[in-house]
Write an enzyme that holds these catalytic residues in place. Structure first.
Site, PDB file in Angstrom:
ATOM      1  CG  HIS A   1      14.077 -21.270 -11.906  1.00 19.45           C
ATOM      2  ND1 HIS A   1      13.131 -22.121 -11.377  1.00 19.45           N
ATOM      3  CD2 HIS A   1      15.156 -22.054 -12.134  1.00 19.45           C
ATOM      4  CE1 HIS A   1      13.627 -23.334 -11.277  1.00 19.45           C
ATOM      5  NE2 HIS A   1      14.851 -23.335 -11.738  1.00 19.45           N
TER       6      HIS A   1
ATOM      7  CD  GLU B   1      10.514 -20.836  -9.183  1.00 20.91           C
ATOM      8  OE1 GLU B   1      10.907 -20.757 -10.371  1.00 20.91           O
ATOM      9  OE2 GLU B   1      10.201 -21.918  -8.659  1.00 20.91           O
TER      10      GLU B   1
ATOM     11  CG  ASP C   1      19.565 -22.864  -5.371  1.00 18.95           C
ATOM     12  OD1 ASP C   1      20.428 -23.760  -5.355  1.00 18.95           O
ATOM     13  OD2 ASP C   1      18.939 -22.555  -6.393  1.00 18.95           O
TER      14      ASP C   1
ATOM     15  CG  ASN D   1      10.217 -21.315 -14.044  1.00 19.89           C
ATOM     16  OD1 ASN D   1      11.450 -21.283 -14.058  1.00 19.89           O
ATOM     17  ND2 ASN D   1       9.510 -21.434 -12.934  1.00 19.89           N
TER      18      ASN D   1
HETATM   19  C1  F6R Z   1      19.917 -25.307  -8.712  1.00 25.48           C
HETATM   20  C2  F6R Z   1      19.409 -24.135  -9.384  1.00 25.48           C
HETATM   21  C3  F6R Z   1      18.361 -24.198 -10.430  1.00 25.48           C
HETATM   22  C4  F6R Z   1      18.641 -25.214 -11.527  1.00 25.48           C
HETATM   23  C5  F6R Z   1      17.507 -25.231 -12.540  1.00 25.48           C
HETATM   24  C6  F6R Z   1      17.721 -26.263 -13.630  1.00 25.48           C
HETATM   25  O1  F6R Z   1      20.939 -24.964  -7.785  1.00 25.48           O
HETATM   26  O2  F6R Z   1      19.859 -23.099  -9.053  1.00 25.48           O
HETATM   27  O3  F6R Z   1      18.214 -22.928 -11.005  1.00 25.48           O
HETATM   28  O4  F6R Z   1      19.836 -24.900 -12.155  1.00 25.48           O
HETATM   29  O5  F6R Z   1      16.308 -25.520 -11.884  1.00 25.48           O
HETATM   30  O6  F6R Z   1      17.616 -27.536 -13.079  1.00 25.48           O
HETATM   31  P1  F6R Z   1      17.931 -28.831 -13.965  1.00 25.48           P
HETATM   32  O7  F6R Z   1      19.352 -28.774 -14.327  1.00 25.48           O
HETATM   33  O8  F6R Z   1      17.624 -29.988 -13.032  1.00 25.48           O
HETATM   34  O9  F6R Z   1      17.018 -28.764 -15.139  1.00 25.48           O
END
Ligand code: F6R
Length: 260
Positions: A138, A143, A67, A136
């Site tokens: 994702h 989301e 992303d 959450n």
């Molecule tokens: C980032 C991504 C997100 C993160 C997720 C966890 O490229 O795809 O899904 O992996 O938000 O983020 P952290 O590791 O910062 O808790």
């Protein structure tokens, strides 16, 4: 779903690094799907250290990140392109031409999403998709209530995700509202999905992903459908699993038990 539970975050990260390295040894021109976020920082640090100490080369590897924020140019310090250049690409022997992220500054983000999806297919699909997990549920920026068949597209970030990621932005900077993200369906097309979640704050999302119903409200639960999904977690993130003893029995210390 293979659930590998390691004692600490450190040993869980090491396990993920060794699985990535294994993929690169098995297929030196592997197509790797990569993730960003806090969870991945120590993973890339360890992967770089391994690479510098005789580990596998990135010379023939191709990468596609999950992303990118809409509105951020690649040079923006908070773009995921900058993150990847800083923590991985700038430290290994990868050919930057073969590293791909959606262009957050594309004039038409919807067209950019379609182009990105096609580029993944053109490279023969993803051999391994690395994933973190949102509080959450994702994966990527899919989301809650994202279609489980979705492809790369624009998603509106939840307030929770924007709050969680605000730590990377200066107080006077606007946190992006939208992201271009691979869809859940795009992720499920990877030949192997490898998710890492560490820390007690991920325990609810981990339980929903592994033991909750298959539901768009927890996009990570879609991994239940994947024929080869490996979930690597530490004990803190595993705390709310009902079948914890079973997973520890099947894979003691996160290893593969011999069939006797
Ligand atoms: C980032 C991504 C997100 C993160 C997720 C966890 O490229 O795809 O899904 O992996 O938000 O983020 P952290 O590791 O910062 O808790």
């Amino acid at each position: 779903m293979k659930v590998l539970i390691l004692e600490t975050a450190d040993t869980a990260q090491e396990r993920v690094v060794s699985l990535i390295a294994q993929t690169m040894r098995d297929k030196p021109n592997a197509v790797l799907g990569l993730a960003t976020g806090g969870t991945m920082l120590p993973v890339y640090e360890k992967l770089v250290a391994l690479h510098k100490n005789g580990g596998p080369s990135f010379r023939d590897v191709t990468t596609f990140n999950l992303d990118e924020y809409v509105g951020l140019a690649p040079e923006h310090p908070q773009s995921y392109r900058s993150y990847m250049n800083d923590v991985l690409f700038g430290k290994v022997d990868i050919n930057l031409q073969r590293t791909h992220l959606p262009r957050g500054d594309a004039r038409n983000p919807e067209d950019e999403a379609l182009r990105y999806e096609a580029a993944i297919a053109q490279c023969g699909g993803l051999d391994l998709q690395l994933l973190g997990l949102g509080h959450n549920g994702h994966i990527g920026f899919n989301e809650p209530t994202s279609s489980l068949k979705s492809r790369t597209r624009i998603k509106t970030l939840t307030r929770e995700t924007r709050d969680a990621n605000s730590r990377y932005f200066r107080a006077d900077e606007t946190i992006p509202t939208f992201a271009i993200t691979m869809g859940v369906g795009t992720i499920l097309d990877a030949r192997h999905c490898l998710l890492l979640a560490t820390g007690a704050q991920k325990a609810d999302a981990v339980a929903a992903m592994i033991e909750g119903p298959l539901a768009a409200v927890c996009p990570a639960s879609a991994l239940q459908l994947h024929p080869k999904a490996t979930i690597v977690i530490d004990m803190a993130a595993a705390a709310k699993l009902k079948l914890l003893d079973y997973y520890l029995h099947v894979h003691p210390d996160g290893t593969a038990r011999e069939v006797v």
